[in-house]
Design an enzyme around this catalytic site. Sequence first.
Site, mmCIF file in Angstrom:
data_model
loop_
_atom_site.group_PDB
_atom_site.id
_atom_site.type_symbol
_atom_site.label_atom_id
_atom_site.label_comp_id
_atom_site.label_asym_id
_atom_site.label_seq_id
_atom_site.Cartn_x
_atom_site.Cartn_y
_atom_site.Cartn_z
ATOM 1 N N SER A 36 0.867 -1.172 0.000
ATOM 2 C CA SER A 36 0.000 0.000 0.000
ATOM 3 C C SER A 36 0.907 1.225 0.000
ATOM 4 C CB SER A 36 -0.903 0.005 1.233
ATOM 5 O OG SER A 36 -1.677 1.185 1.277
ATOM 6 N N GLY A 48 -11.823 10.139 -21.362
ATOM 7 C CA GLY A 48 -12.548 9.269 -22.289
ATOM 8 C C GLY A 48 -12.527 9.905 -23.671
ATOM 9 N N PHE A 102 -9.833 5.173 -14.753
ATOM 10 C CA PHE A 102 -8.429 4.783 -14.773
ATOM 11 C C PHE A 102 -7.796 5.284 -13.488
ATOM 12 C CE2 PHE A 102 -3.971 5.902 -16.149
ATOM 13 C CZ PHE A 102 -3.516 4.594 -16.213
ATOM 14 N N GLN A 173 -8.011 0.973 -28.796
ATOM 15 C CA GLN A 173 -8.497 -0.397 -28.900
ATOM 16 C C GLN A 173 -7.783 -1.211 -29.976
ATOM 17 O OE1 GLN A 173 -9.951 -1.687 -26.682
ATOM 18 N NE2 GLN A 173 -11.930 -0.881 -26.081
ATOM 19 N N LEU A 224 0.658 13.039 -37.421
ATOM 20 C CA LEU A 224 2.090 12.799 -37.525
ATOM 21 C C LEU A 224 2.865 13.405 -36.361
ATOM 22 C CD1 LEU A 224 2.349 13.745 -41.309
ATOM 23 C CD2 LEU A 224 1.999 11.450 -40.349
ATOM 24 N N ASP A 257 -7.348 13.605 -29.645
ATOM 25 C CA ASP A 257 -8.792 13.850 -29.518
ATOM 26 C C ASP A 257 -9.125 15.286 -29.906
ATOM 27 O OD1 ASP A 257 -8.999 11.267 -28.514
ATOM 28 O OD2 ASP A 257 -8.900 11.919 -26.426
#
Length: 324
Positions: A36, A48, A102, A173, A224, A257
């Site tokens: 921990s 997302g 996440f 994905q 790119l 995105d």
Amino acid sequence: MRIAVTGSIATDHLMTFPGRFADQLVADQLHTVSLSFLVDNLDVRRGGVGANIAFGMGQLGTAPILVGAAGFDFDEYRAWLDRHGVDTASVRISETLHTARFVCTTDADHNQIGSFYTGAMSEARLIELKTVADRVDGLDLVLIGADDPEAMLRHTEECRSRGIPFAADFSQQIARMNGDEIRVLLEGATYLFSNEYEKGLIESKTGWTDEEILAKVGHRVTTLGSHGVRIERVGQDPIEVGCAEEERKADPTGVGDAFRAGFLSGLVWGVSLERAAQVGCMLATLVIETVGTQEYQLKRAHFMDRFTKAYGHEAAGEVKGYLG
């Protein structure tokens, strides 16, 4: 032009451990690890790919329709997106699952231990695009972004069967997909988005050449990195657009995105593909200068000043009237 953006909706919980993971590991006890870590910082960010792209389009005033699945804890996130011009009425809300999440801890050596909880994202496969199209009086394009794999397949097949143009955008994905799955998801797409590495991976996994893939999709859009973007069409010269100059480099997460958000907004406005790509590159530059995928602010005068500097007065004149 009405564009629906399908894809993941998630939150990132990022923590910092001031020590080194390696110092806590005992070589002959790795088979029974129980640790921990007391962390110093917790940073919760909205994310997302579907939500990131829709947020960027909302900032540009193009009223995107977000299609995805979130959990019963989505209220605050939904309010944020609504305030920034995103139509969230087609987001499916799970009655039992949390929004995808996440959770990641980074140590002093930048090593990371992370977990991704899919949660409500698994219910995206239950969404029917016809219901979305009926609500908004038709769809002109659906971007099919990284999401629950079954949802991506369902949305692709529904677009083909209903004659709705779609853009294939596998992004995260693609690593888990095999050649057969990729071939199904890109066949008949109007646009195929990828970065340069993913481009090679698509060709390797499908066994199709660049020319064969281009013949199966209308437009191939390849980002790119620092060199901008290339747009290819059958029988025409490629369009290449460079990046706008960065003021600083804070965090590259979400840059792809943001490019898609700007490019799709350009399609909504009806400007040329070159202008759409320039808008995408300019928005991506704002994101790389900001920590977090949805933390940047788009101020019209500032945006246009930098856009003009990067792409010239003629380009600016063609897009400035569309910015709210």
